[in-house]
Design an enzyme around this catalytic site. Sequence first.
Site, PDB file in Angstrom:
ATOM      1  N   LYS B  80       0.853  -1.199   0.000  1.00 40.03           N
ATOM      2  CA  LYS B  80       0.000   0.000   0.000  1.00 40.03           C
ATOM      3  C   LYS B  80       0.880   1.237   0.000  1.00 40.03           C
ATOM      4  O   LYS B  80       1.893   1.286   0.709  1.00 40.03           O
ATOM      5  CB  LYS B  80      -0.913  -0.027   1.234  1.00 40.03           C
ATOM      6  CG  LYS B  80      -1.976   1.075   1.260  1.00 40.03           C
ATOM      7  CD  LYS B  80      -2.897   0.955   2.492  1.00 40.03           C
ATOM      8  CE  LYS B  80      -3.984   2.001   2.531  1.00 40.03           C
ATOM      9  NZ  LYS B  80      -4.833   1.888   3.737  1.00 40.03           N
ATOM     10  N   SER B 155      -9.776   2.066   2.811  1.00 38.36           N
ATOM     11  CA  SER B 155      -8.888   2.775   1.903  1.00 38.36           C
ATOM     12  C   SER B 155      -7.882   1.888   1.174  1.00 38.36           C
ATOM     13  O   SER B 155      -7.322   2.312   0.166  1.00 38.36           O
ATOM     14  CB  SER B 155      -8.104   3.843   2.674  1.00 38.36           C
ATOM     15  OG  SER B 155      -7.265   3.242   3.638  1.00 38.36           O
ATOM     16  N   SER B 179     -10.071  -0.016   7.007  1.00 36.38           N
ATOM     17  CA  SER B 179      -9.430   0.148   5.699  1.00 36.38           C
ATOM     18  C   SER B 179      -8.799  -1.110   5.135  1.00 36.38           C
ATOM     19  O   SER B 179      -8.448  -1.141   3.961  1.00 36.38           O
ATOM     20  CB  SER B 179      -8.375   1.250   5.775  1.00 36.38           C
ATOM     21  OG  SER B 179      -8.992   2.504   5.658  1.00 36.38           O
TER      22      SER B 179
END
Lengths: 99, 488, 486
Positions: B80, B155, B179
């Site tokens: 990420k 997210s 997330s």
Amino acid sequence: MLLSKEEVLHVANLARLSVEPSELEEMAGTLSRVLEYIDLLNELDTESVSPTSQVVEQHTVWRSDVIQDSLSAELATQNGPQVVSAMFVVPKILDGGGQ
Amino acid sequence: MAGLDWDAVEMARRVQSGEVSALELVDASLERIAAVDSNIGAFLYVDDVGARQSARRLDSELTRDQKKSLPLAGVPVAIKDNLVTRQMPTTAASKMLQGFMSPYDATVVERLLAAGAIPVGKVNLDEFAMGSSTEHSAYQVTRNPWDISRVPGGSSGGSAAAVAAGMVPLALGSDTGGSIRTPASYCGVFGMKPTYGRVSRYGLIAFASSLDQVGPFSRTVRDAALLLHVISGRDPHDATSVDVSSTAPTVVVADPTQMRIGLPEEYFGDGIDPNVRTQVDAALETLKGLGATLVPISLPHTRYAIATYYLIANAEASSNLSRYDGVRYGFRETAPDLIQMYSRTRSQGFGDEVQRRILLGTHALSAGYYDAYYLKAQKVRTLIRRDFDQAFESVDLIVTPTVPDLPFKFGERALDPLQMYLTDIFTVTTNLAGLPGLSQPIGLADGLPVGLQWIAPALEEERILGMASALEAVLPVPSWPMQGGLSR
Amino acid sequence: MSDNYEVVIGLEVHVELKTASKLFCGCANLFGQDPNTHTCPVCLGMPGALPVLNRDAVALATRAALALSCTVHSFSKFDRKQYFYPDLPKAYQISQYDQPLATHGQVTIRTEAGPRAIGIERIHLEEDAGKLNHIGQRLGDATGSLVDLNRAGVPLIEIVSQPEMHSPEEARLYLTELRTVLSYLDISDLRMEEGSMRCDANVSLRPLSYTGSLADLPRVEIKNVNSFRNVQRGIEHEIIRQRELLEQGIRIVKETRGFDDAAGTTYSQRSKEAANDYRYFPEPDLPPLVLDAVWLEDQKNQMPSLPEELRHQLAAEGVLPRDVDVLVQDRALYGFWRQTVAIYPDVKLVTNWLLSDYSRHMNAKGLSFDNPGVSAPHLAELLALIEDGTLSGKMAKEVLESMFATGESPQVVVKRLGLSQITDHEAIRLIVSQIVEANPAVVADFLGGKEKALAFLVGQVMKATKGQAKPDLVNALLREVIASHV
């Protein structure tokens, strides 16, 4: 509205954000709606409840006073938008500012 | 595309035994990214040169014994883009950090590399991890591999989509209020938020420091367990990381007949999409069939969780994001003086959602409002923790739907932040309480994945993984989308 | 200062701690290095970096707190103090807000009216900011500034006094005593000119008719003054300025003012009312600090004798009261004194020489007792040469001057200059006899009862011996020779 336009401007100033005058009304409205929702918390009597700021139970986590390698000045400043003599350049400071 | 249908455990085993080379795996991963990611948009940066180099080095420079000591030998992984990396740019999906090169690797990245994993790229997220849809990236949207008209959740939408579409077997994400688990649920993969403190946050670009945790995405439970094992443990660079005795890299299968599983009534009320409800009920029946005891419980302060979460998360975020001031790195807008430089840089560098949250968080901490907002939220946080403490006196685990609904269409919730915030209603509580949570794919509804959330007491990840493994063994896990001829 | 107002002064003193590494990262804590050569992701405020507390910084802060009679709290925590400024990389300073390390201490100042305790409200740990170099002469004219973050993250303690000082002189005494106490702990360089000790002064004038709380009085903060003397000057000017305003009926504005060294005046920097809302909140990246009794005991055991104790000790050893304060005030001086006395235990002689001739030569050379130029053993040796009669006091002064000039030992200087008192009785007796014979009139005067006449003869002998004879010996021999002449 729970947050007036003036308050939005005040908070924006604290956060060093600029809100365009044209967006002010909408921003105040959006934030006010969120705050209205948050108002829900006032249903709860928390007078005698202690706050939680961390969930980890440990305390006194420290390190020995040992020097570790620093970055080179070049690496430290490689991402700088404006760098002169290995120092970061900022524009003119108008008021005293700082602490 | 040899090998992409294997999970990471299988890949590493084959690299260790010499049946397949790391380069073959990396090539397969890069080819798959090239083939499908133009439709999905998971990757912000693909490091094909670096990844192939690392793979070749692993193949040629390590002895078989050395490879055997690497639990992720040759396994391609996605990271990420809010985890800093020296070899690849790190942007947090923000214009503010366009082109930023970190002078150091996040601890979890160091541990991945030390385990023999090969990062193939950085994946998309909502800017600074603020969002539940990955629509709020400054660079691109990421699409749900099951239906590209829908969001992947957020997210960590890039991480979930990359794993779901078989581009990599493993990805790292971060979870502040859901997330990891929300996109895992929306994309039909496993996603775990570990106990707060189990995984180092050093090098994770902070959103809300007291809530953030890094965790794994995978397509099998044993992969989630393996990646968790690799990244866990005390880090001298993170004072909030805890000393956990090493978890076994393979899952100890739990005995379902010994498990009391709590079903919190607050998570099974109205407001749940009937499709989701059906799938969850079916999974619960399966658990019962395995011999688990299902117990109705109550977590009475659940309805206050979103409000509490948004105060705490945004207050901390407003502080954590202050460092993006145009002085030392990242975006800067020119201005005649310092104050104007600050406000122009920050207003143009941050997206709208980030700015909204900074404003809200700043307000919650400002003079005259601290007690009413921030302190109040901290107190309710205590009540929410107590709910779980009490619940875990009578049950071993808790299960809930991960998300109340199915993946939504782009733009559907973007207009109303509050509605977007409510996506996280079942996931934020574990962040507030610091507990581990896993989203497990349990089936499809209307062709879209549904996830079941497991919650355990602090540091009891094994218990979750054990039960998830037992369920995985009997539940047909949805096969991946966009397979392109691959079979499982 | 005034009949109508009481001056109220509180001081906030920042002291940089002398640890090897910074407060929250492993970068070296060093002054005067090339820009940004001692920085890392943590002190640069890089994305993702986290602070980890330096244990020794807590140890040094704890010792300071104990030395200043504070209560050291078993539980304290860190908070973020938030404001934007280019020298503050994270845009927040990690500090301690509502639960500081220590509270309720005191510093005893010795005023002309006697000793008085000034309360210390709190001592807390925090990180220092970096340094700005302005392009241009002064901040106001600068076209921009350059940021060097070597100092960012250096450990500081902030020592906040109660507003209990009532004159610039008391403020100076407080600072002096505070520095003295801290100097014995060896926890900081304490150099105002290098910024390792910094002082902000809060000054307000309380109308005698005012009965409200001190906290509500409009208070002016004088920031970052670079010497004790300028703190005193700044406060003096501020008192005059505020009194003039008050007497014209003008309200004092709560504000921050700087001190202009050249003009000797303070000037407005920004008004505090308009300024910062620091939005303190608990630092989520640092678990709380819990210090147990064992820790405190351990810190106590590592503390040296402190000034108050030393003052009693010196008095008991026979040092005059006025000298006691001078000796103790400078830790290096005290150390030098102690070393000298250990070799040459004449407390009075050592003290006199040290505080007069020795200090004068040292100061003239721009040296200090940290590296004074002439060692304690050499000074002790010099004093021994006086005692055994080798040198007269006057000669010894000459020798000392030469020692400072060359760094040689007293023995070497004495030999080189051919100085040493003639103690050979027969040699002096011969000269004395010649002088007596050459001055019959003077001898007669002496015999006639004029004692002063003898002094003339002594002088003549000294002259003949180029001062190398021991005066009391000359005196005795003159009397002897004259007596034998009669």
